[in-house]
Enzyme design. Structure first.
Site, PDB file in Angstrom:
ATOM      1  N   GLU A  47      40.426  36.817  36.041  1.00 35.74           N
ATOM      2  CA  GLU A  47      39.368  37.792  36.340  1.00 35.74           C
ATOM      3  C   GLU A  47      39.243  38.842  35.233  1.00 35.74           C
ATOM      4  OE1 GLU A  47      41.664  36.747  38.432  1.00 35.74           O
ATOM      5  OE2 GLU A  47      40.679  36.030  40.272  1.00 35.74           O
ATOM      6  N   PHE A 109      45.647  38.915  54.629  1.00 34.88           N
ATOM      7  CA  PHE A 109      45.907  38.117  53.435  1.00 34.88           C
ATOM      8  C   PHE A 109      44.893  38.464  52.338  1.00 34.88           C
ATOM      9  CE2 PHE A 109      45.110  34.128  51.010  1.00 34.88           C
ATOM     10  CZ  PHE A 109      46.320  34.111  50.335  1.00 34.88           C
ATOM     11  N   GLN A 110      45.380  38.723  51.160  1.00 33.87           N
ATOM     12  CA  GLN A 110      44.573  39.091  49.990  1.00 33.87           C
ATOM     13  C   GLN A 110      43.698  40.305  50.263  1.00 33.87           C
ATOM     14  OE1 GLN A 110      42.716  35.469  48.395  1.00 33.87           O
ATOM     15  NE2 GLN A 110      44.520  35.187  47.105  1.00 33.87           N
ATOM     16  N   LYS A 159      33.624  39.682  53.812  1.00 33.36           N
ATOM     17  CA  LYS A 159      33.180  38.291  53.965  1.00 33.36           C
ATOM     18  C   LYS A 159      32.209  38.120  55.126  1.00 33.36           C
ATOM     19  CE  LYS A 159      35.144  33.625  53.803  1.00 33.36           C
ATOM     20  NZ  LYS A 159      36.404  32.858  53.756  1.00 33.36           N
ATOM     21  N   MET A 460      50.647  47.493  14.946  1.00 34.78           N
ATOM     22  CA  MET A 460      50.374  48.918  14.928  1.00 34.78           C
ATOM     23  C   MET A 460      51.570  49.707  15.477  1.00 34.78           C
ATOM     24  SD  MET A 460      48.231  51.114  13.898  1.00 34.78           S
ATOM     25  CE  MET A 460      46.488  50.721  13.839  1.00 34.78           C
TER      26      MET A 460
END
Lengths: 547, 86
Positions: A47, A109-110, A159, A460
């Site tokens: 993502e 969940f999630q 959802k 760096m």
């Protein structure tokens, strides 16, 4: 029609043809709606890659980028991309699925409170609570993302709302007008301009965000004022512009850093006195009065008091300030500095010298080539040694400094501009941060070129350890890097490794002439540092240089 | 230094978090706070006293940018809320 179909319809109504994302449980209705809707979805392999591809798409075109993710880890993986877009004022809209409304707050969940997480890394965020609000929320999200000072907007959609039946809903939102400058401020600014003997234009990314590049170039043509840019301003001013001094700041040019300390007036256009620009703020441009132009009123006076502060659209302001100035001596002085302190590419030995490599690339690359950088030494070398005709050709994570930005941003730019050459310039540290996006390049057969500058170090950080931490190289040695050419080959990306100067020219030709993706792996010495360097806490004219 | 602010905004579930986060992040510490909600108008009024060495204008400029915030006013001392306490 359900909510998910309506989301896609609302995206289409905003003119969206391309989205980037990764599916998952709580966003499945939207992915079902995307299946045959005509909006092109590019599956990224993380993502974060999707968010950065959306940024690359937005920055290389001036449009709004869109990314999509599921709830929980999908949403948290977007967060770094959202923060990157916030710091660089990039208009993107992120759509996340959320667990069904009755499950919110039950540790389902999630489930994660993405709205709460988004507060510090978006311009605004929404959680849709009623299906009938979907249209207006998405329209408002796009309006907020692109208006005023642009930025990322998150829309979290439970959802059950994606699945809810929708008979009719409105997809409109009132469009706000930008502020107009006050006449008294314009008069005061013109008076300062007419009095100045040593005015200097300090250009930031805000000029491009305002689509005011033409107005800026016209302002320069009329005033013939010496000018310099920030990292994000690179490309706004043509490299051969009269008295253009290059980038100012920590790794800026000596001409810009000396000139800013001499100037008696700074005209600041769409810039924000970032610490990487100013060095020690109290000693930055101490002799200069300031005219500060920015659409974001919160930037005016935030770090440096302005003598005239104008919060308005640069497209409107700049033409009102364009006037001939009597500054011949100052122009000649700055031009002489530009000539005296030009970059030098004579470098002893056979080993490849990264600044020269990038200068050669700059000379060889076709017009309209997009360069997407990662973060570190190579990023500064790109800023110093590649010449850009447009700021939309230079994609560099400037405010957040996000390692891993380069490859996914190049993916987004290549999708947006399929006929232009797109090159991801990366370092061996940054490249590994989002290396999974090679899979996205393979999947879409994108002809992205990758120039991987490899010093087997986090360069760096190593440079700072050498200079400021007594050479204690804590966790910056990467001699256990993988075989990058073999790694790319696993994704059907051909390439080669070069190690000496005489290989550079033909290898760059092979890379630029390749029809598909290509990786040019360039081994350089870990001893090469980025110069000049304004050390931390020092004024800009106290630059360190190579011994 | 103590600053008194009155913030009015359109109500949303996360409004208070949004406003308080900006106050903290920009270097202001909340000393006292009262929030009143007009549920008919869906309008919120916040009376906040904040401690900071930073100039209050730096905070008001940031709060004014928040989507939904309709006004930000600074006063020398605490003022009576305009919305009735619910």
């Amino acid at each position: 029609m359900n909510g998910a179909h309506f989301v896609v319809k609302a995206l289409q109504q905003q003119g969206v043809k391309q989205v980037f994302g990764y599916p998952g449980g709580a966003i499945m209705p939207v992915y079902d709606a995307l299946y045959d809707c005509g909006v092109d979805h590019l599956l990224c392999r993380h993502e974060q890659g999707a968010a950065m591809a959306a940024i690359g798409y937005a920055r290389s075109t001036g449009g709004v980028g869109v990314c999509i993710a599921t709830s929980g880890p999908g949403a948290t993986n977007l967060i770094t991309g959202l923060a990157d877009a916030l710091l660089d004022s990039v208009p993107i809209v992120a759509i996340t699925g959320q667990v069904a409304s009755p499950l919110i707050g039950t540790d389902a969940f999630q489930e994660v409170d993405v709205l709460g997480m988004s507060l510090s890394c978006t311009k605004h965020s929404f959680m849709v609570q009623r299906a009938e609000d979907l249209g207006s929320v998405i329209a408002q999200a796009f309006e907020v993302a692109r208006s005023g000072r642009p930025g990322p907007v998150l829309v979290d959609i439970p959802k059950d709302i994606q699945l809810a039946a929708i008979e009719h809903a409105c997809i409109t939102h009132e469009v706000s007008e930008p502020n107009s400058p006050e006449l008294t401020d314009i008069t005061a600014a013109r008076e300062l301009l007419s009095q100045a003997k040593k005015p200097l234009l300090y250009v930031g990314g805000g000029v491009t965000l305002a689509h005011a590049e033409a107005e800026l170039r016209d302002f320069l043509a009329k005033t013939k004022m010496p000018s310099m840019t920030t990292l994000k301003g690179i490309g706004t001013i043509a490299p051969d512009q009269y008295a253009f001094l290059g980038m100012v700041g920590m790794h800026g040019t000596k001409a810009a850093n000396f000139a800013v300390q001499e100037a008696d007036l700074l005209v600041v256009a769409g810039a924000r006195f970032d610490d990487r620009v100013t060095g020690k703020l109290d000693e930055f441009a101490v002799n200069a009065k300031v005219i500060h132009l920015d659409i974001d009123a919160a930037e005016l006076g935030k770090l440096r008091k302005a003598d005239v502060a104008i919060a308005a659209d640069l497209k409107q302001v700049l033409p009102q300030l364009a006037m001939p100035l009597d500054i011949d001596d100052w122009q000649q002085h700055t031009i002489a500095m530009r000539q005296e302190y030009h970059w030098r590419y004579d470098h002893p030995g056979e080993a490849i010298y990264a600044p020269l490599l990038l200068k050669q690339l700059s000379d060889m690359a076709p017009k309209n080539t997009v360069v997407a950088c990662d973060v570190g030494q190579h990023q500064m070398w790109v800023a110093q040694h590649i010449e850009f005709d447009s700021p939309r050709d230079h994609l560099s994570s400037s405010g957040l400094g996000t390692m891993g930005f380069g490859v996914p941003a190049a993916v987004g730019a290549q999708v947006a501009r399929p006929h232009d050459t797109v090159i991801a310039v990366s370092g061996d540290g940054s490249f590994m941060m989002n290396v999974q996006e090679l899979g996205t390049i393979k999947r879409r057969k994108l002809p992205v070129k990758i120039l991987l500058i490899d010093n087997q170090r986090l360069g760096m950080v190593r440079q700072w350890q050498q200079l400021f931490f007594e050479g204690r190289y804590s966790e910056t040695i990467l001699t256990d890097n993988p075989d990058f050419v073999a790694l790319a080959a696993a994704f059907d990306i051909p390439g080669e490794t070069i190690v000496v100067k005489e290989q550079v020219q033909p290898a760059l030709e092979r890379m630029l002439n390749s029809k598909g993706a290509y990786i040019l792996h360039v081994a350089i010495s870990e001893e090469e540092n980025v110069w000049p360097l304004v050390p931390p806490g020092a004024a800009n004219d106290k630059m360190m240089e190579e011994c | 230094m103590l600053h008194h602010l009155t913030v009015t905004a359109q109500h949303s579930p996360e409004l208070l978090e949004r406003v308080l986060r900006v106050m903290r992040h920009r270097g202001f510490s909340v000393q006292t706070m009262q929030m009143n909600l007009d549920s008919e108008l869906q309008q919120v009024e916040l009376q906040v006293a904040l401690e900071s060495e930073r100039a209050i204008a730096l905070l008001t400029a940031q709060l004014s940018k928040l989507i939904g915030v309709t006004s930000v006013a600074v006063s020398e001392r605490a003022v009576e809320p305009k919305l009735a306490v619910v």
